[in-house]
Design a protein around this motif. Structure first.
Motif, PDB file in Angstrom:
ATOM      1  N   PHE A   1       7.195  -7.035  -3.539  1.00 29.24           N
ATOM      2  CA  PHE A   1       6.502  -5.889  -3.798  1.00 29.24           C
ATOM      3  C   PHE A   1       7.274  -4.514  -4.162  1.00 29.24           C
ATOM      4  O   PHE A   1       8.369  -4.448  -3.493  1.00 29.24           O
ATOM      5  CB  PHE A   1       5.760  -5.514  -2.346  1.00 29.24           C
ATOM      6  CG  PHE A   1       4.754  -6.439  -1.918  1.00 29.24           C
ATOM      7  CD1 PHE A   1       3.446  -6.258  -2.315  1.00 29.24           C
ATOM      8  CD2 PHE A   1       4.964  -7.521  -1.030  1.00 29.24           C
ATOM      9  CE1 PHE A   1       2.611  -7.121  -1.879  1.00 29.24           C
ATOM     10  CE2 PHE A   1       4.222  -8.295  -0.573  1.00 29.24           C
ATOM     11  CZ  PHE A   1       2.704  -8.096  -1.055  1.00 29.24           C
ATOM     12  N   VAL A   2       7.071  -4.037  -5.044  1.00 28.20           N
ATOM     13  CA  VAL A   2       7.516  -2.581  -5.564  1.00 28.20           C
ATOM     14  C   VAL A   2       6.651  -1.408  -5.456  1.00 28.20           C
ATOM     15  O   VAL A   2       5.375  -1.722  -6.435  1.00 28.20           O
ATOM     16  CB  VAL A   2       8.257  -2.675  -6.995  1.00 28.20           C
ATOM     17  CG1 VAL A   2       8.966  -1.452  -7.387  1.00 28.20           C
ATOM     18  CG2 VAL A   2       9.172  -4.017  -6.884  1.00 28.20           C
ATOM     19  N   CYS A   3       6.507  -0.460  -4.676  1.00 27.61           N
ATOM     20  CA  CYS A   3       5.629   0.599  -4.726  1.00 27.61           C
ATOM     21  C   CYS A   3       6.067   1.487  -5.861  1.00 27.61           C
ATOM     22  O   CYS A   3       7.116   1.967  -5.728  1.00 27.61           O
ATOM     23  CB  CYS A   3       5.850   1.400  -3.265  1.00 27.61           C
ATOM     24  SG  CYS A   3       5.139   0.555  -1.712  1.00 27.61           S
ATOM     25  N   LYS A   4       5.230   1.392  -6.808  1.00 24.50           N
ATOM     26  CA  LYS A   4       5.454   2.054  -8.119  1.00 24.50           C
ATOM     27  C   LYS A   4       5.525   3.523  -8.139  1.00 24.50           C
ATOM     28  O   LYS A   4       6.347   4.387  -8.371  1.00 24.50           O
ATOM     29  CB  LYS A   4       4.730   1.537  -9.153  1.00 24.50           C
ATOM     30  CG  LYS A   4       5.113   2.142 -10.514  1.00 24.50           C
ATOM     31  CD  LYS A   4       4.191   1.168 -11.555  1.00 24.50           C
ATOM     32  CE  LYS A   4       4.100   1.965 -12.845  1.00 24.50           C
ATOM     33  NZ  LYS A   4       3.115   1.456 -13.527  1.00 24.50           N
ATOM     34  N   ASP A   5       4.234   3.788  -7.186  1.00 24.06           N
ATOM     35  CA  ASP A   5       3.799   5.469  -7.431  1.00 24.06           C
ATOM     36  C   ASP A   5       2.809   5.333  -6.295  1.00 24.06           C
ATOM     37  O   ASP A   5       2.427   4.382  -5.440  1.00 24.06           O
ATOM     38  CB  ASP A   5       3.570   6.103  -8.433  1.00 24.06           C
ATOM     39  CG  ASP A   5       2.435   5.154  -9.350  1.00 24.06           C
ATOM     40  OD1 ASP A   5       1.519   4.705  -8.772  1.00 24.06           O
ATOM     41  OD2 ASP A   5       2.595   5.110 -10.443  1.00 24.06           O
ATOM     42  N   ASP A   6       2.143   6.420  -5.984  1.00 27.38           N
ATOM     43  CA  ASP A   6       0.807   6.783  -5.282  1.00 27.38           C
ATOM     44  C   ASP A   6      -0.461   5.711  -5.643  1.00 27.38           C
ATOM     45  O   ASP A   6      -1.270   6.024  -4.983  1.00 27.38           O
ATOM     46  CB  ASP A   6       0.692   8.106  -5.000  1.00 27.38           C
ATOM     47  CG  ASP A   6       1.361   8.612  -3.814  1.00 27.38           C
ATOM     48  OD1 ASP A   6       2.175   7.782  -3.103  1.00 27.38           O
ATOM     49  OD2 ASP A   6       1.364   9.713  -3.595  1.00 27.38           O
ATOM     50  N   GLU A   7      -0.231   5.250  -6.978  1.00 27.50           N
ATOM     51  CA  GLU A   7      -1.424   4.767  -7.645  1.00 27.50           C
ATOM     52  C   GLU A   7      -1.309   3.210  -7.553  1.00 27.50           C
ATOM     53  O   GLU A   7      -2.356   2.544  -7.667  1.00 27.50           O
ATOM     54  CB  GLU A   7      -1.692   5.184  -8.957  1.00 27.50           C
ATOM     55  CG  GLU A   7      -1.975   6.845  -9.009  1.00 27.50           C
ATOM     56  CD  GLU A   7      -3.140   7.223  -8.161  1.00 27.50           C
ATOM     57  OE1 GLU A   7      -4.102   6.764  -8.292  1.00 27.50           O
ATOM     58  OE2 GLU A   7      -3.003   8.476  -7.632  1.00 27.50           O
ATOM     59  N   SER A   8      -0.095   2.583  -7.720  1.00 24.66           N
ATOM     60  CA  SER A   8      -0.012   1.352  -7.719  1.00 24.66           C
ATOM     61  C   SER A   8       1.339   0.804  -6.970  1.00 24.66           C
ATOM     62  O   SER A   8       2.272   1.436  -6.825  1.00 24.66           O
ATOM     63  CB  SER A   8      -0.193   0.827  -9.329  1.00 24.66           C
ATOM     64  OG  SER A   8       1.190   1.454  -9.795  1.00 24.66           O
ATOM     65  N   LYS A  21       4.820 -14.695 -11.364  1.00 21.85           N
ATOM     66  CA  LYS A  21       3.506 -14.146 -11.682  1.00 21.85           C
ATOM     67  C   LYS A  21       3.602 -12.728 -11.249  1.00 21.85           C
ATOM     68  O   LYS A  21       4.190 -12.345 -10.338  1.00 21.85           O
ATOM     69  CB  LYS A  21       2.341 -14.725 -10.800  1.00 21.85           C
ATOM     70  CG  LYS A  21       2.206 -16.166 -10.963  1.00 21.85           C
ATOM     71  CD  LYS A  21       1.394 -16.343 -12.106  1.00 21.85           C
ATOM     72  CE  LYS A  21       0.730 -17.566 -12.157  1.00 21.85           C
ATOM     73  NZ  LYS A  21       0.227 -18.345 -13.282  1.00 21.85           N
ATOM     74  N   ALA A  22       3.361 -11.958 -12.187  1.00 21.93           N
ATOM     75  CA  ALA A  22       3.419 -10.536 -11.952  1.00 21.93           C
ATOM     76  C   ALA A  22       2.006  -9.597 -11.770  1.00 21.93           C
ATOM     77  O   ALA A  22       1.011 -10.012 -12.836  1.00 21.93           O
ATOM     78  CB  ALA A  22       4.393  -9.625 -12.729  1.00 21.93           C
ATOM     79  N   LEU A  23       1.556  -8.921 -10.750  1.00 24.74           N
ATOM     80  CA  LEU A  23       0.560  -8.320 -10.579  1.00 24.74           C
ATOM     81  C   LEU A  23       0.523  -7.007 -10.277  1.00 24.74           C
ATOM     82  O   LEU A  23       1.447  -6.569  -9.523  1.00 24.74           O
ATOM     83  CB  LEU A  23      -0.530  -9.085  -9.335  1.00 24.74           C
ATOM     84  CG  LEU A  23      -0.665 -10.347  -9.356  1.00 24.74           C
ATOM     85  CD1 LEU A  23      -1.364 -11.168  -8.368  1.00 24.74           C
ATOM     86  CD2 LEU A  23      -1.724 -10.769 -10.624  1.00 24.74           C
ATOM     87  N   THR A  24      -0.391  -6.001 -10.859  1.00 26.94           N
ATOM     88  CA  THR A  24      -0.377  -4.607 -10.500  1.00 26.94           C
ATOM     89  C   THR A  24      -1.607  -4.388  -9.689  1.00 26.94           C
ATOM     90  O   THR A  24      -2.654  -4.775  -9.780  1.00 26.94           O
ATOM     91  CB  THR A  24      -0.294  -3.808 -11.824  1.00 26.94           C
ATOM     92  OG1 THR A  24       0.450  -4.116 -12.715  1.00 26.94           O
ATOM     93  CG2 THR A  24      -0.297  -2.290 -11.505  1.00 26.94           C
ATOM     94  N   LEU A  25      -1.239  -3.936  -8.507  1.00 28.71           N
ATOM     95  CA  LEU A  25      -2.162  -4.007  -7.366  1.00 28.71           C
ATOM     96  C   LEU A  25      -2.408  -2.294  -7.183  1.00 28.71           C
ATOM     97  O   LEU A  25      -1.832  -1.350  -7.760  1.00 28.71           O
ATOM     98  CB  LEU A  25      -1.501  -4.058  -6.152  1.00 28.71           C
ATOM     99  CG  LEU A  25      -1.083  -5.470  -5.753  1.00 28.71           C
ATOM    100  CD1 LEU A  25      -0.219  -5.703  -4.642  1.00 28.71           C
ATOM    101  CD2 LEU A  25      -1.923  -6.601  -6.001  1.00 28.71           C
ATOM    102  N   SER A  26      -3.983  -2.102  -7.245  1.00 25.47           N
ATOM    103  CA  SER A  26      -4.329  -0.781  -7.204  1.00 25.47           C
ATOM    104  C   SER A  26      -4.239  -0.100  -5.913  1.00 25.47           C
ATOM    105  O   SER A  26      -5.352   0.667  -5.409  1.00 25.47           O
ATOM    106  CB  SER A  26      -5.805  -0.841  -7.740  1.00 25.47           C
ATOM    107  OG  SER A  26      -6.435  -1.572  -6.935  1.00 25.47           O
ATOM    108  N   VAL A  27      -3.033  -0.164  -5.305  1.00 25.12           N
ATOM    109  CA  VAL A  27      -2.854   0.530  -4.077  1.00 25.12           C
ATOM    110  C   VAL A  27      -1.582   0.801  -3.950  1.00 25.12           C
ATOM    111  O   VAL A  27      -0.531   0.199  -4.640  1.00 25.12           O
ATOM    112  CB  VAL A  27      -2.995  -0.283  -2.560  1.00 25.12           C
ATOM    113  CG1 VAL A  27      -2.149  -1.475  -2.887  1.00 25.12           C
ATOM    114  CG2 VAL A  27      -3.171   0.390  -1.353  1.00 25.12           C
ATOM    115  N   GLY A  28      -1.288   2.129  -3.589  1.00 29.68           N
ATOM    116  CA  GLY A  28       0.024   2.826  -3.797  1.00 29.68           C
ATOM    117  C   GLY A  28       0.746   3.304  -2.454  1.00 29.68           C
ATOM    118  O   GLY A  28       0.002   2.805  -1.161  1.00 29.68           O
ATOM    119  N   GLN A  29       1.956   3.909  -2.645  1.00 22.89           N
ATOM    120  CA  GLN A  29       2.715   4.126  -1.464  1.00 22.89           C
ATOM    121  C   GLN A  29       1.886   4.744  -0.271  1.00 22.89           C
ATOM    122  O   GLN A  29       2.256   4.466   0.727  1.00 22.89           O
ATOM    123  CB  GLN A  29       4.152   4.627  -2.114  1.00 22.89           C
ATOM    124  CG  GLN A  29       5.016   4.834  -1.004  1.00 22.89           C
ATOM    125  CD  GLN A  29       6.463   5.443  -1.475  1.00 22.89           C
ATOM    126  OE1 GLN A  29       6.941   5.120  -2.699  1.00 22.89           O
ATOM    127  NE2 GLN A  29       7.039   5.836  -0.583  1.00 22.89           N
TER     128      GLN A  29
END
Length: 185
Positions: A1-8, A21-29
């Motif tokens: 998991f890598v918390c990209k920002d407050d959005e993802s 597999k790489a997924l972008t989750l719609s939950v941020g830090q």
């Protein structure tokens, strides 16, 4: 998991069978931090609806991976979690999956604090103890964790247990380098 920002948050899943597999989750830090903080408080309060919070976090972080088919059935027996930011505070073993099962009931779980940690040089110091088990540092007995940790201690020569209010951060940090395996319950 890598918390990209407050959005993802980015989720990378790797296995020999399925590749990367790489997924972008719609939950941020911030949201993860709030959800985890609320859940941990429910655990400390021994709240009857703690499992609902455990499932909400699962739904945000792992349900998208389950929907790809990777976490379905008995495809895998072991998960290695590598977290970032507030994800490091999540006791993944206690999360509830989409069937209401704790992850520890389905998988053997382990974690690394970061990918960078996997590249650290091995210390010249060789631990003398086999296992240190830490359970219930807050004093709350989460699902008989202390009993389970004590049972584990009987299986290892040179093992040590720190339980309840004796499992302080300074004491754990003082002893942690003396053991080959660390078990948190």
């Amino acid at each position: 998991f890598v918390c990209k920002d407050d959005e993802s948050t980015l989720l990378f899943a790797f296995s020999l069978r399925d590749g990367l597999k790489a997924l972008t989750l719609s939950v941020g830090q911030s949201e993860i931090s709030t959800l985890v903080g609320d859940w941990l408080q429910k655990i400390r309060d021994k709240s009857h609806d703690e499992d609902t919070y455990a499932q909400v976090i699962y739904n945000k972080l792992l349900l998208p991976l389950e929907r790809t088919g990777i976490l379905t059935g008995s495809r895998y027996k072991r998960l290695v979690i590598v977290g970032d930011g507030p994800v490091l505070d999540i006791p993944f073993a206690a999360l509830c999956d989409s069937r209401g099962q704790r992850l520890v009931q389905t998988y053997s779980l382990s974690s690394s604090f970061s990918l960078a940690m996997l590249t650290w040089k091995v210390s010249a110091h060789s631990p003398s103890g086999s296992l240190m088990a830490i359970a219930n540092p807050s004093g709350a007995d989460l699902y008989n964790a202390q009993d389970q940790a004590k049972e584990l201690l009987t299986r290892f020569r040179g093992a040590k247990g720190l339980f309840g209010l004796l499992a302080t951060k300074p004491e754990v940090m003082r002893l942690i380098g003396n053991y080959r395996v660390i078990h948190f319950a």
